[in-house]
Design a protein around this motif. Sequence first.
Motif, PDB file in Angstrom:
ATOM      1  N   TYR A  45       5.599  31.849 -23.380  1.00 23.41           N
ATOM      2  CA  TYR A  45       6.859  31.164 -23.067  1.00 23.41           C
ATOM      3  C   TYR A  45       7.988  31.460 -24.065  1.00 23.41           C
ATOM      4  CZ  TYR A  45      10.116  27.401 -22.055  1.00 23.41           C
ATOM      5  OH  TYR A  45      11.258  26.687 -21.760  1.00 23.41           O
ATOM      6  N   ALA A  74       8.398  16.700 -22.190  1.00 22.93           N
ATOM      7  CA  ALA A  74       8.158  18.055 -21.702  1.00 22.93           C
ATOM      8  C   ALA A  74       8.483  19.122 -22.765  1.00 22.93           C
ATOM      9  CB  ALA A  74       8.957  18.292 -20.411  1.00 22.93           C
ATOM     10  N   ARG A 124       8.656  24.615 -28.531  1.00 24.44           N
ATOM     11  CA  ARG A 124       9.660  25.631 -28.875  1.00 24.44           C
ATOM     12  C   ARG A 124      10.648  25.076 -29.901  1.00 24.44           C
ATOM     13  NH1 ARG A 124      14.984  26.469 -27.064  1.00 24.44           N
ATOM     14  NH2 ARG A 124      14.837  24.955 -25.382  1.00 24.44           N
ATOM     15  N   GLU A 153       3.718  15.656 -22.476  1.00 22.11           N
ATOM     16  CA  GLU A 153       3.696  16.957 -21.795  1.00 22.11           C
ATOM     17  C   GLU A 153       2.566  16.934 -20.756  1.00 22.11           C
ATOM     18  OE1 GLU A 153       5.373  20.164 -21.729  1.00 22.11           O
ATOM     19  OE2 GLU A 153       3.749  20.412 -20.271  1.00 22.11           O
ATOM     20  N   ASN A 165       2.660  12.115 -17.872  1.00 21.88           N
ATOM     21  CA  ASN A 165       3.662  12.455 -16.876  1.00 21.88           C
ATOM     22  C   ASN A 165       4.981  11.758 -17.236  1.00 21.88           C
ATOM     23  OD1 ASN A 165       5.188  12.902 -14.630  1.00 21.88           O
ATOM     24  ND2 ASN A 165       3.574  12.323 -13.175  1.00 21.88           N
ATOM     25  N   ALA A 166       6.032  12.549 -17.404  1.00 23.71           N
ATOM     26  CA  ALA A 166       7.337  11.974 -17.761  1.00 23.71           C
ATOM     27  C   ALA A 166       7.859  11.025 -16.685  1.00 23.71           C
ATOM     28  CB  ALA A 166       8.339  13.102 -18.002  1.00 23.71           C
ATOM     29  N   PHE A 183      14.656  19.228 -23.150  1.00 19.84           N
ATOM     30  CA  PHE A 183      15.437  20.418 -22.784  1.00 19.84           C
ATOM     31  C   PHE A 183      14.707  21.187 -21.695  1.00 19.84           C
ATOM     32  CE2 PHE A 183      17.412  19.341 -26.718  1.00 19.84           C
ATOM     33  CZ  PHE A 183      18.706  19.817 -26.613  1.00 19.84           C
TER      34      PHE A 183
HETATM   35  C1  SAM Z   1      10.820  24.964 -18.770  1.00 22.41           C
HETATM   36  S1  SAM Z   1       9.568  24.182 -19.716  1.00 22.41           S
HETATM   37  C2  SAM Z   1      10.556  23.522 -21.051  1.00 22.41           C
HETATM   38  C3  SAM Z   1       9.831  23.464 -22.355  1.00 22.41           C
HETATM   39  C4  SAM Z   1      10.700  23.031 -23.552  1.00 22.41           C
HETATM   40  N1  SAM Z   1      11.234  21.691 -23.365  1.00 22.41           N
HETATM   41  C5  SAM Z   1      11.832  23.987 -23.800  1.00 22.41           C
HETATM   42  O1  SAM Z   1      12.996  23.555 -23.810  1.00 22.41           O
HETATM   43  O2  SAM Z   1      11.574  25.151 -24.005  1.00 22.41           O
HETATM   44  C6  SAM Z   1       9.233  22.751 -18.763  1.00 22.41           C
HETATM   45  C7  SAM Z   1       8.076  21.925 -19.309  1.00 22.41           C
HETATM   46  O3  SAM Z   1       7.988  20.720 -18.563  1.00 22.41           O
HETATM   47  C8  SAM Z   1       6.622  20.372 -18.435  1.00 22.41           C
HETATM   48  N2  SAM Z   1       6.496  19.422 -17.325  1.00 22.41           N
HETATM   49  C9  SAM Z   1       6.676  19.694 -16.008  1.00 22.41           C
HETATM   50  N3  SAM Z   1       6.520  18.561 -15.294  1.00 22.41           N
HETATM   51  C10 SAM Z   1       6.233  17.563 -16.198  1.00 22.41           C
HETATM   52  C11 SAM Z   1       5.990  16.165 -16.085  1.00 22.41           C
HETATM   53  N4  SAM Z   1       6.016  15.557 -14.892  1.00 22.41           N
HETATM   54  N5  SAM Z   1       5.762  15.458 -17.202  1.00 22.41           N
HETATM   55  C12 SAM Z   1       5.759  16.052 -18.433  1.00 22.41           C
HETATM   56  N6  SAM Z   1       5.959  17.374 -18.592  1.00 22.41           N
HETATM   57  C13 SAM Z   1       6.214  18.116 -17.495  1.00 22.41           C
HETATM   58  C14 SAM Z   1       5.981  21.726 -18.172  1.00 22.41           C
HETATM   59  O4  SAM Z   1       4.594  21.678 -18.339  1.00 22.41           O
HETATM   60  C15 SAM Z   1       6.712  22.608 -19.173  1.00 22.41           C
HETATM   61  O5  SAM Z   1       6.059  22.588 -20.410  1.00 22.41           O
END
Ligand code: SAM
Length: 266
Positions: A34, A71, A76, A91, A119-120, A136
Amino acid sequence: MDNEGTICMKTDKDACEEQNVAGLYQDTQVAESYCQRRFAHSWSSLLHRKQVTEVNRALAQFQPGDTVELAPGPARLTTEIRGVQRGIMVEYSHEMLTVAQKRLSEAGLASRWDLRHGNAFDLQSMDIHCDFLFTFRFIRHFIMSDRIRLYKQIHHCLRPGGYFIMDVVNRIMRERIEAQSSKKSKNELPVYDMAYTPCEFEDEIEEHGFVVRRLIPVIKHFGLQSWVSFTLDHRIASLAYVTVAILERVPSLEPLEWIAVCQKME
Ligand SMILES: C[S@@+](CC[C@H](N)C(=O)[O-])C[C@H]1O[C@@H](n2cnc3c(N)ncnc32)[C@H](O)[C@@H]1O
Protein backbone atom coordinates in the motif's frame (compact mmCIF):
# COMPACT_ATOMS: atom_id res chain seq x y z
CA MET A 1 -2.88 9.55 -16.67
CA ASP A 2 -1.22 6.68 -14.86
CA ASN A 3 -0.45 7.76 -11.35
CA GLU A 4 -0.61 4.43 -9.58
CA GLY A 5 -3.61 4.67 -7.44
CA THR A 6 -4.05 8.12 -6.06
CA ILE A 7 -6.23 9.76 -8.67
CA CYS A 8 -9.22 7.54 -9.36
CA MET A 9 -11.50 7.72 -12.34
CA LYS A 10 -15.03 7.04 -11.17
CA THR A 11 -16.78 4.08 -12.80
CA ASP A 12 -20.13 2.42 -12.10
CA LYS A 13 -18.36 -0.58 -10.60
CA ASP A 14 -16.38 1.34 -7.98
CA ALA A 15 -16.80 0.19 -4.41
CA CYS A 16 -18.69 2.81 -2.42
CA GLU A 17 -20.52 1.02 0.39
CA GLU A 18 -19.59 -0.46 3.76
CA GLN A 19 -19.03 -4.06 2.73
CA ASN A 20 -17.50 -3.68 -0.70
CA VAL A 21 -15.03 -0.95 0.38
CA ALA A 22 -13.88 -3.10 3.32
CA GLY A 23 -13.48 -6.10 1.01
CA LEU A 24 -10.91 -4.34 -1.18
CA TYR A 25 -8.34 -4.20 1.62
CA GLN A 26 -8.63 -7.71 3.03
CA ASP A 27 -5.68 -8.82 1.01
CA THR A 28 -2.08 -9.31 2.12
CA GLN A 29 -0.59 -8.08 -1.12
CA VAL A 30 -2.68 -4.88 -1.06
CA ALA A 31 -1.73 -4.30 2.60
CA GLU A 32 1.99 -4.92 2.16
CA SER A 33 2.37 -2.84 -1.00
CA TYR A 34 0.00 0.00 0.00
CA CYS A 35 2.48 2.71 1.05
CA GLN A 36 5.01 1.94 -1.62
CA ARG A 37 2.52 1.82 -4.51
CA ARG A 38 0.37 4.76 -3.61
CA PHE A 39 2.91 7.23 -2.29
CA ALA A 40 5.89 6.59 -4.54
CA HIS A 41 5.70 9.73 -6.69
CA SER A 42 7.10 13.03 -5.49
CA TRP A 43 3.74 14.77 -5.52
CA SER A 44 2.05 11.95 -3.58
CA SER A 45 4.97 11.83 -1.20
CA LEU A 46 4.47 15.57 -0.58
CA LEU A 47 0.76 14.97 -0.01
CA HIS A 48 1.68 12.37 2.61
CA ARG A 49 4.20 14.76 4.22
CA LYS A 50 1.63 17.58 4.44
CA GLN A 51 -0.95 15.28 6.04
CA VAL A 52 1.61 14.20 8.65
CA THR A 53 2.59 17.82 9.31
CA GLU A 54 -0.99 19.03 9.75
CA VAL A 55 -2.04 16.19 12.05
CA ASN A 56 1.09 16.79 14.14
CA ARG A 57 0.40 20.53 14.20
CA ALA A 58 -3.16 19.95 15.42
CA LEU A 59 -2.02 17.46 18.07
CA ALA A 60 0.56 19.95 19.36
CA GLN A 61 -2.09 22.69 19.45
CA PHE A 62 -4.97 20.76 21.03
CA GLN A 63 -2.98 18.32 23.22
CA PRO A 64 -5.75 15.71 23.36
CA GLY A 65 -5.83 13.00 26.02
CA ASP A 66 -7.39 10.30 23.86
CA THR A 67 -6.82 10.06 20.11
CA VAL A 68 -8.50 7.71 17.62
CA GLU A 69 -7.47 6.96 14.08
CA LEU A 70 -10.13 5.34 11.95
CA ALA A 71 -9.12 3.02 9.11
CA PRO A 72 -5.36 3.60 9.44
CA GLY A 73 -4.52 0.90 6.91
CA PRO A 74 -0.83 0.00 7.31
CA ALA A 75 -0.27 2.97 9.67
CA ARG A 76 0.94 5.08 6.74
CA LEU A 77 0.54 8.28 8.78
CA THR A 78 0.65 6.89 12.30
CA THR A 79 4.31 5.94 12.31
CA GLU A 80 5.12 9.65 11.86
CA ILE A 81 2.51 11.09 14.21
CA ARG A 82 3.86 12.59 17.43
CA GLY A 83 2.20 13.81 20.62
CA VAL A 84 -0.35 11.03 21.04
CA GLN A 85 -0.89 10.27 24.71
CA ARG A 86 -3.32 7.35 24.36
CA GLY A 87 -4.18 6.19 20.85
CA ILE A 88 -6.69 3.70 19.51
CA MET A 89 -6.78 2.56 15.90
CA VAL A 90 -9.88 0.96 14.45
CA GLU A 91 -9.21 -1.02 11.30
CA TYR A 92 -11.34 -3.69 9.61
CA SER A 93 -8.65 -5.51 7.63
CA HIS A 94 -6.58 -8.07 9.58
CA GLU A 95 -4.01 -7.87 6.79
CA MET A 96 -3.64 -4.11 7.28
CA LEU A 97 -3.47 -4.51 11.07
CA THR A 98 -0.60 -6.98 10.75
CA VAL A 99 1.41 -4.50 8.65
CA ALA A 100 0.44 -1.60 10.96
CA GLN A 101 1.58 -3.49 14.06
CA LYS A 102 4.95 -4.25 12.48
CA ARG A 103 5.51 -0.70 11.27
CA LEU A 104 4.54 0.83 14.64
CA SER A 105 6.90 -1.52 16.47
CA GLU A 106 9.72 -0.58 14.10
CA ALA A 107 8.97 3.11 14.74
CA GLY A 108 9.04 2.54 18.51
CA LEU A 109 5.42 3.65 18.84
CA ALA A 110 3.64 0.36 19.54
CA SER A 111 3.12 1.21 23.23
CA ARG A 112 1.23 4.43 22.33
CA TRP A 113 -1.39 2.71 20.21
CA ASP A 114 -4.03 0.11 20.93
CA LEU A 115 -4.76 -1.59 17.59
CA ARG A 116 -8.32 -2.84 17.40
CA HIS A 117 -9.94 -4.94 14.78
CA GLY A 118 -13.30 -3.28 14.31
CA ASN A 119 -15.80 -1.60 12.10
CA ALA A 120 -15.81 2.21 11.91
CA PHE A 121 -19.56 2.00 11.28
CA ASP A 122 -19.96 0.46 14.70
CA LEU A 123 -17.80 2.52 17.06
CA GLN A 124 -20.67 2.89 19.46
CA SER A 125 -20.65 -0.81 20.32
CA MET A 126 -16.89 -0.59 20.95
CA ASP A 127 -17.55 2.11 23.56
CA ILE A 128 -14.74 4.32 22.29
CA HIS A 129 -14.51 7.97 23.38
CA CYS A 130 -11.87 10.50 22.45
CA ASP A 131 -10.89 14.18 22.18
CA PHE A 132 -9.28 13.97 18.75
CA LEU A 133 -10.03 11.73 15.79
CA PHE A 134 -8.44 11.58 12.38
CA THR A 135 -9.09 9.52 9.30
CA PHE A 136 -7.67 9.84 5.78
CA ARG A 137 -8.66 8.26 2.49
CA PHE A 138 -11.66 6.66 4.14
CA ILE A 139 -14.87 8.71 4.44
CA ARG A 140 -14.46 9.98 0.88
CA HIS A 141 -14.90 6.43 -0.46
CA PHE A 142 -18.54 6.18 0.65
CA ILE A 143 -21.89 7.26 -0.71
CA MET A 144 -23.89 9.83 1.22
CA SER A 145 -25.97 7.43 3.33
CA ASP A 146 -22.83 5.66 4.54
CA ARG A 147 -20.97 8.93 5.14
CA ILE A 148 -23.88 10.03 7.35
CA ARG A 149 -23.58 6.81 9.35
CA LEU A 150 -19.85 7.47 9.80
CA TYR A 151 -20.40 11.09 10.89
CA LYS A 152 -22.90 9.87 13.50
CA GLN A 153 -20.40 7.37 14.88
CA ILE A 154 -17.64 9.97 14.98
CA HIS A 155 -19.93 12.51 16.63
CA HIS A 156 -20.87 10.00 19.28
CA CYS A 157 -17.26 9.01 19.87
CA LEU A 158 -15.87 12.58 20.23
CA ARG A 159 -16.19 14.37 23.54
CA PRO A 160 -17.73 17.89 23.50
CA GLY A 161 -15.47 20.33 21.64
CA GLY A 162 -13.34 17.47 20.29
CA TYR A 163 -11.53 17.73 16.95
CA PHE A 164 -11.91 15.65 13.84
CA ILE A 165 -9.55 15.74 10.83
CA MET A 166 -10.18 14.24 7.40
CA ASP A 167 -9.18 14.74 3.76
CA VAL A 168 -11.49 16.39 1.24
CA VAL A 169 -11.17 15.95 -2.51
CA ASN A 170 -11.61 19.13 -4.61
CA ARG A 171 -14.46 18.54 -7.07
CA ILE A 172 -13.23 21.13 -9.58
CA MET A 173 -9.82 19.48 -9.83
CA ARG A 174 -11.29 15.99 -9.90
CA GLU A 175 -13.55 16.93 -12.79
CA ARG A 176 -10.64 18.45 -14.69
CA ILE A 177 -8.54 15.34 -14.20
CA GLU A 178 -11.40 13.06 -15.20
CA ALA A 179 -12.01 15.09 -18.33
CA GLN A 180 -8.39 14.49 -19.37
CA SER A 181 -8.22 10.78 -18.51
CA SER A 182 -10.36 8.05 -19.96
CA LYS A 183 -9.54 5.01 -17.88
CA LYS A 184 -8.30 3.82 -14.53
CA SER A 185 -4.72 2.73 -14.09
CA LYS A 186 -4.36 -1.04 -13.78
CA ASN A 187 -2.79 -0.41 -10.35
CA GLU A 188 -5.78 1.44 -8.95
CA LEU A 189 -8.28 -0.19 -6.65
CA PRO A 190 -11.83 0.23 -7.94
CA VAL A 191 -13.01 2.57 -5.23
CA TYR A 192 -15.27 5.62 -5.33
CA ASP A 193 -14.13 9.09 -4.27
CA MET A 194 -16.58 11.78 -3.20
CA ALA A 195 -15.45 15.29 -4.18
CA TYR A 196 -16.65 18.73 -3.04
CA THR A 197 -16.36 22.46 -3.34
CA PRO A 198 -15.44 24.01 0.04
CA CYS A 199 -19.05 25.17 0.55
CA GLU A 200 -20.47 21.76 -0.24
CA PHE A 201 -18.15 20.16 2.29
CA GLU A 202 -18.90 22.76 4.97
CA ASP A 203 -22.64 22.24 4.49
CA GLU A 204 -22.31 18.46 4.71
CA ILE A 205 -20.18 18.51 7.83
CA GLU A 206 -22.23 21.18 9.60
CA GLU A 207 -25.40 19.24 8.98
CA HIS A 208 -23.88 16.42 11.02
CA GLY A 209 -22.84 18.40 14.08
CA PHE A 210 -19.37 19.71 13.22
CA VAL A 211 -17.95 23.07 12.27
CA VAL A 212 -15.00 23.44 9.89
CA ARG A 213 -12.19 25.34 11.64
CA ARG A 214 -9.59 25.12 8.87
CA LEU A 215 -9.36 23.88 5.29
CA ILE A 216 -5.71 23.45 4.40
CA PRO A 217 -4.96 23.18 0.67
CA VAL A 218 -2.75 20.30 -0.43
CA ILE A 219 -1.03 19.81 -3.80
CA LYS A 220 -1.81 23.28 -5.03
CA HIS A 221 -0.62 22.81 -8.61
CA PHE A 222 -1.40 19.20 -9.40
CA GLY A 223 -1.00 19.52 -13.19
CA LEU A 224 2.52 20.91 -12.93
CA GLN A 225 3.51 18.90 -9.88
CA SER A 226 2.43 15.57 -11.36
CA TRP A 227 4.19 16.47 -14.63
CA VAL A 228 7.43 17.17 -12.72
CA SER A 229 7.01 13.84 -10.89
CA PHE A 230 6.45 11.78 -14.01
CA THR A 231 9.30 13.50 -15.83
CA LEU A 232 11.93 13.51 -13.09
CA ASP A 233 11.08 10.87 -10.48
CA HIS A 234 12.78 8.00 -12.28
CA ARG A 235 15.84 10.14 -13.14
CA ILE A 236 16.58 12.43 -10.16
CA ALA A 237 13.94 11.79 -7.52
CA SER A 238 15.42 14.26 -5.03
CA LEU A 239 15.25 17.13 -7.55
CA ALA A 240 11.68 16.16 -8.42
CA TYR A 241 10.65 16.32 -4.76
CA VAL A 242 12.34 19.68 -4.16
CA THR A 243 10.68 21.15 -7.27
CA VAL A 244 7.25 19.85 -6.30
CA ALA A 245 7.71 21.23 -2.78
CA ILE A 246 8.75 24.66 -4.07
CA LEU A 247 5.68 24.79 -6.32
CA GLU A 248 3.58 24.06 -3.25
CA ARG A 249 4.60 27.43 -1.81
CA VAL A 250 2.79 29.25 -4.61
CA PRO A 251 -0.83 29.98 -3.60
CA SER A 252 -3.70 28.50 -5.60
CA LEU A 253 -7.48 28.47 -5.44
CA GLU A 254 -7.78 24.94 -6.78
CA PRO A 255 -5.65 22.45 -4.83
CA LEU A 256 -6.06 18.73 -5.42
CA GLU A 257 -7.39 18.24 -1.88
CA TRP A 258 -7.82 19.94 1.46
CA ILE A 259 -7.16 18.74 4.96
CA ALA A 260 -10.21 19.67 7.00
CA VAL A 261 -9.86 20.43 10.71
CA CYS A 262 -13.37 20.19 12.14
CA GLN A 263 -14.72 20.57 15.65
CA LYS A 264 -17.69 18.92 17.25
CA MET A 265 -20.34 21.55 17.95
CA GLU A 266 -21.36 21.89 21.58
C1 SAM B 1 -7.58 3.66 1.33
S1 SAM B 1 -7.16 2.84 2.82
C2 SAM B 1 -6.61 4.24 3.79
C3 SAM B 1 -5.54 3.90 4.77
C4 SAM B 1 -4.95 5.11 5.52
N1 SAM B 1 -5.97 5.79 6.31
C5 SAM B 1 -4.31 6.10 4.59
O1 SAM B 1 -4.69 7.28 4.60
O2 SAM B 1 -3.41 5.71 3.87
C6 SAM B 1 -8.74 2.51 3.51
C7 SAM B 1 -8.67 1.69 4.78
O3 SAM B 1 -9.98 1.61 5.34
C8 SAM B 1 -10.13 0.33 5.93
N2 SAM B 1 -11.57 0.08 6.09
C9 SAM B 1 -12.47 -0.14 5.10
N3 SAM B 1 -13.70 -0.29 5.63
C10 SAM B 1 -13.55 -0.16 6.99
C11 SAM B 1 -14.45 -0.20 8.09
N4 SAM B 1 -15.77 -0.38 7.90
N5 SAM B 1 -13.97 -0.01 9.33
C12 SAM B 1 -12.64 0.21 9.55
N6 SAM B 1 -11.74 0.23 8.55
C13 SAM B 1 -12.19 0.07 7.29
C14 SAM B 1 -9.45 -0.57 4.91
O4 SAM B 1 -9.19 -1.84 5.44
C15 SAM B 1 -8.22 0.24 4.57
O5 SAM B 1 -7.18 -0.05 5.45
